[in-house]
Design a protein around this motif. Sequence first.
Motif, PDB file in Angstrom:
ATOM      1  N   PHE A 146       1.030  -1.152  -0.123  1.00  0.00           N
ATOM      2  CA  PHE A 146       0.022  -0.010  -0.012  1.00  0.00           C
ATOM      3  C   PHE A 146       1.027   1.165   0.008  1.00  0.00           C
ATOM      4  CE2 PHE A 146      -3.057  -3.136   1.546  1.00  0.00           C
ATOM      5  CZ  PHE A 146      -4.299  -2.636   1.358  1.00  0.00           C
ATOM      6  N   PHE A 147       0.741   2.234  -0.964  1.00  0.00           N
ATOM      7  CA  PHE A 147       1.399   3.345  -1.170  1.00  0.00           C
ATOM      8  C   PHE A 147       0.583   4.552  -0.885  1.00  0.00           C
ATOM      9  CE2 PHE A 147       4.766   1.878  -4.432  1.00  0.00           C
ATOM     10  CZ  PHE A 147       5.269   0.786  -3.496  1.00  0.00           C
ATOM     11  N   ALA A 148       1.322   5.455  -0.093  1.00  0.00           N
ATOM     12  CA  ALA A 148       0.646   6.890   0.092  1.00  0.00           C
ATOM     13  C   ALA A 148       1.605   8.108  -0.007  1.00  0.00           C
ATOM     14  CB  ALA A 148       0.104   6.733   1.696  1.00  0.00           C
ATOM     15  N   LEU A 149       1.192   9.287  -0.083  1.00  0.00           N
ATOM     16  CA  LEU A 149       2.007  10.321  -0.667  1.00  0.00           C
ATOM     17  C   LEU A 149       1.815  11.422   0.417  1.00  0.00           C
ATOM     18  CD1 LEU A 149       3.493  11.843  -2.891  1.00  0.00           C
ATOM     19  CD2 LEU A 149       1.312  12.557  -3.572  1.00  0.00           C
ATOM     20  N   THR A 150       1.004  11.678   1.155  1.00  0.00           N
ATOM     21  CA  THR A 150       0.664  12.892   2.002  1.00  0.00           C
ATOM     22  C   THR A 150       0.069  12.236   3.339  1.00  0.00           C
ATOM     23  OG1 THR A 150      -1.390  13.230   0.861  1.00  0.00           O
ATOM     24  CG2 THR A 150       0.500  14.569   0.521  1.00  0.00           C
ATOM     25  N   LEU A 151      -0.026  13.018   4.413  1.00  0.00           N
ATOM     26  CA  LEU A 151      -0.637  12.816   5.472  1.00  0.00           C
ATOM     27  C   LEU A 151      -2.206  12.317   5.277  1.00  0.00           C
ATOM     28  CD1 LEU A 151       0.391  15.431   7.762  1.00  0.00           C
ATOM     29  CD2 LEU A 151       1.239  13.027   7.749  1.00  0.00           C
ATOM     30  N   ASP A 152      -2.994  12.898   4.518  1.00  0.00           N
ATOM     31  CA  ASP A 152      -4.291  12.593   4.423  1.00  0.00           C
ATOM     32  C   ASP A 152      -4.533  11.053   3.691  1.00  0.00           C
ATOM     33  OD1 ASP A 152      -3.139  14.541   2.431  1.00  0.00           O
ATOM     34  OD2 ASP A 152      -4.912  14.096   1.322  1.00  0.00           O
ATOM     35  N   THR A 153      -3.516  10.866   2.731  1.00  0.00           N
ATOM     36  CA  THR A 153      -3.513   9.621   1.952  1.00  0.00           C
ATOM     37  C   THR A 153      -2.838   8.418   2.969  1.00  0.00           C
ATOM     38  OG1 THR A 153      -1.344  10.126   0.766  1.00  0.00           O
ATOM     39  CG2 THR A 153      -3.204  10.697  -0.243  1.00  0.00           C
ATOM     40  N   LEU A 154      -2.123   8.893   3.708  1.00  0.00           N
ATOM     41  CA  LEU A 154      -1.668   7.769   4.705  1.00  0.00           C
ATOM     42  C   LEU A 154      -2.878   7.375   5.783  1.00  0.00           C
ATOM     43  CD1 LEU A 154       0.215   6.057   6.603  1.00  0.00           C
ATOM     44  CD2 LEU A 154       1.133   8.325   7.592  1.00  0.00           C
ATOM     45  N   GLN A 155      -3.792   8.525   5.933  1.00  0.00           N
ATOM     46  CA  GLN A 155      -4.752   8.182   6.981  1.00  0.00           C
ATOM     47  C   GLN A 155      -5.883   7.432   6.345  1.00  0.00           C
ATOM     48  OE1 GLN A 155      -6.629  11.811   8.137  1.00  0.00           O
ATOM     49  NE2 GLN A 155      -7.803  10.884   9.892  1.00  0.00           N
ATOM     50  N   PHE A 156      -5.864   7.506   4.982  1.00  0.00           N
ATOM     51  CA  PHE A 156      -6.838   6.904   4.337  1.00  0.00           C
ATOM     52  C   PHE A 156      -6.491   5.726   3.843  1.00  0.00           C
ATOM     53  CE2 PHE A 156      -9.559   6.395   0.219  1.00  0.00           C
ATOM     54  CZ  PHE A 156     -10.941   6.605   0.735  1.00  0.00           C
ATOM     55  N   ALA A 157      -5.242   5.167   3.668  1.00  0.00           N
ATOM     56  CA  ALA A 157      -4.839   3.883   3.477  1.00  0.00           C
ATOM     57  C   ALA A 157      -4.761   3.054   4.582  1.00  0.00           C
ATOM     58  CB  ALA A 157      -3.678   3.838   2.480  1.00  0.00           C
ATOM     59  N   SER A 158      -4.603   3.544   5.583  1.00  0.00           N
ATOM     60  CA  SER A 158      -4.078   2.710   6.986  1.00  0.00           C
ATOM     61  C   SER A 158      -5.181   1.696   7.334  1.00  0.00           C
ATOM     62  CB  SER A 158      -3.830   3.602   8.091  1.00  0.00           C
ATOM     63  OG  SER A 158      -2.805   4.192   7.821  1.00  0.00           O
ATOM     64  N   PRO A 159      -6.417   1.970   7.298  1.00  0.00           N
ATOM     65  CA  PRO A 159      -7.607   0.855   7.793  1.00  0.00           C
ATOM     66  C   PRO A 159      -7.307  -0.391   7.057  1.00  0.00           C
ATOM     67  CG  PRO A 159      -8.662   3.101   7.890  1.00  0.00           C
ATOM     68  CD  PRO A 159      -7.172   3.168   7.184  1.00  0.00           C
ATOM     69  N   ALA A 160      -7.185  -0.216   5.610  1.00  0.00           N
ATOM     70  CA  ALA A 160      -7.333  -1.582   4.661  1.00  0.00           C
ATOM     71  C   ALA A 160      -5.954  -2.318   4.950  1.00  0.00           C
ATOM     72  CB  ALA A 160      -7.321  -0.799   3.246  1.00  0.00           C
ATOM     73  N   ALA A 161      -4.785  -1.393   4.822  1.00  0.00           N
ATOM     74  CA  ALA A 161      -3.350  -1.965   5.135  1.00  0.00           C
ATOM     75  C   ALA A 161      -3.443  -2.836   6.579  1.00  0.00           C
ATOM     76  CB  ALA A 161      -2.344  -0.943   5.407  1.00  0.00           C
ATOM     77  N   ALA A 162      -3.735  -2.472   7.579  1.00  0.00           N
ATOM     78  CA  ALA A 162      -3.987  -2.588   8.821  1.00  0.00           C
ATOM     79  C   ALA A 162      -4.750  -4.246   9.050  1.00  0.00           C
ATOM     80  CB  ALA A 162      -4.675  -1.950   9.966  1.00  0.00           C
ATOM     81  N   THR A 163      -5.689  -4.372   8.116  1.00  0.00           N
ATOM     82  CA  THR A 163      -6.237  -5.731   7.962  1.00  0.00           C
ATOM     83  C   THR A 163      -5.217  -6.793   7.487  1.00  0.00           C
ATOM     84  OG1 THR A 163      -7.332  -5.463   5.746  1.00  0.00           O
ATOM     85  CG2 THR A 163      -8.610  -4.603   7.645  1.00  0.00           C
ATOM     86  N   TRP A 164      -4.267  -6.477   6.819  1.00  0.00           N
ATOM     87  CA  TRP A 164      -3.355  -7.471   6.080  1.00  0.00           C
ATOM     88  C   TRP A 164      -2.122  -7.403   7.077  1.00  0.00           C
ATOM     89  CZ3 TRP A 164      -4.964 -10.398   2.287  1.00  0.00           C
ATOM     90  CH2 TRP A 164      -5.892 -10.087   1.381  1.00  0.00           C
ATOM     91  N   GLU A 165      -2.180  -6.614   8.244  1.00  0.00           N
ATOM     92  CA  GLU A 165      -0.927  -6.349   8.944  1.00  0.00           C
ATOM     93  C   GLU A 165       0.321  -6.126   8.444  1.00  0.00           C
ATOM     94  OE1 GLU A 165      -0.509 -10.079  11.092  1.00  0.00           O
ATOM     95  OE2 GLU A 165      -2.283 -10.008  12.231  1.00  0.00           O
ATOM     96  N   MET A 166       0.082  -5.128   7.495  1.00  0.00           N
ATOM     97  CA  MET A 166       0.917  -4.326   6.636  1.00  0.00           C
ATOM     98  C   MET A 166       1.101  -3.084   7.033  1.00  0.00           C
ATOM     99  SD  MET A 166       0.070  -5.926   2.834  1.00  0.00           S
ATOM    100  CE  MET A 166       1.166  -4.951   2.007  1.00  0.00           C
ATOM    101  N   PRO A 167       2.428  -2.508   6.730  1.00  0.00           N
ATOM    102  CA  PRO A 167       2.571  -1.032   6.824  1.00  0.00           C
ATOM    103  C   PRO A 167       2.111  -0.496   5.666  1.00  0.00           C
ATOM    104  CG  PRO A 167       4.746  -2.121   6.404  1.00  0.00           C
ATOM    105  CD  PRO A 167       3.590  -3.156   6.587  1.00  0.00           C
ATOM    106  N   VAL A 168       2.075   0.930   5.512  1.00  0.00           N
ATOM    107  CA  VAL A 168       1.830   1.687   4.337  1.00  0.00           C
ATOM    108  C   VAL A 168       3.107   2.374   4.198  1.00  0.00           C
ATOM    109  CG1 VAL A 168       0.439   3.466   3.245  1.00  0.00           C
ATOM    110  CG2 VAL A 168      -0.471   2.250   5.012  1.00  0.00           C
ATOM    111  N   THR A 169       3.403   1.932   3.002  1.00  0.00           N
ATOM    112  CA  THR A 169       4.896   2.864   2.475  1.00  0.00           C
ATOM    113  C   THR A 169       4.395   4.154   1.896  1.00  0.00           C
ATOM    114  OG1 THR A 169       5.828   0.609   1.469  1.00  0.00           O
ATOM    115  CG2 THR A 169       6.700   2.831   0.759  1.00  0.00           C
TER     116      THR A 169
END
Length: 236
Positions: free
Chosen positions: A77-100
């Motif tokens: 899961f890739f993100a660019l800014t603080l809001d995209t990180l906030q948005f990507a985090s719930p889905a990535a968390a279900t896979w126990e993955m960090p957001v890059t």
Amino acid sequence: MFRRSGTVLMVLFVLCGFGVPAFSLPKTVVILRHGEKESVSSLCRLGIDRSLALASQYLGQGARDSLFPAGERPAGFFALTLDTLQFASPAAATWEMPVTVFSAVPLPGVDPTPQLNLRTQQAAGAVLDDPRYHGRIVVMVWNHRHIADEAMARKFPDQKVTLRQLLNLDKLPDVPDSWPGYTYDHFWIVEFGTSGSQVPTGFRMVRQEFAPPFDRLPSAEWGKRLKLPMGSKCLP
């Protein structure tokens, strides 16, 4: 005989390792925009609910209408800014993955565009060239102007600054020139399948439509303005 065999093995090694282009292409890239915001860098309640809905229905492990084929999991899961990180985090968390995060944090009085351009270029390079993503699925949560924006492309004629350009979507028909500023509810799904070519073999646009308890999230056809609920405190 040994010397000849060694020579043959060396030739094969060169051909396999160095004589062909080192394209480590992903199988699929899922591109989406961050959710609705209440400030430059933070989601409003509606955007937070959209991020939770996406994890539950499309992007999370065990999602009801998963965008991932059965038995497959995203490689990143890739993100660019603080809001995209906030948005990507719930889905990535279900896979126990960090957001890059290809971090582009705004600084007071500094135009963020050059930094956003560079980070977008670096992220696209990682998607296309990093062997960790070869043959796998990558999710990119980005800002709309650096997904696709005709004006941005004209402003920087000597470089590629949007994912549409960098992932070679501009070489496919029917890919929109720009992602509208009021569109939050779609995916762009990009398929790669030709060995040695960084031009995608497929593109489709999928509208986000949610089941309960997220069925009240606004949804509209591509290019149509979402109708925000009264009192949402989200930016128009």
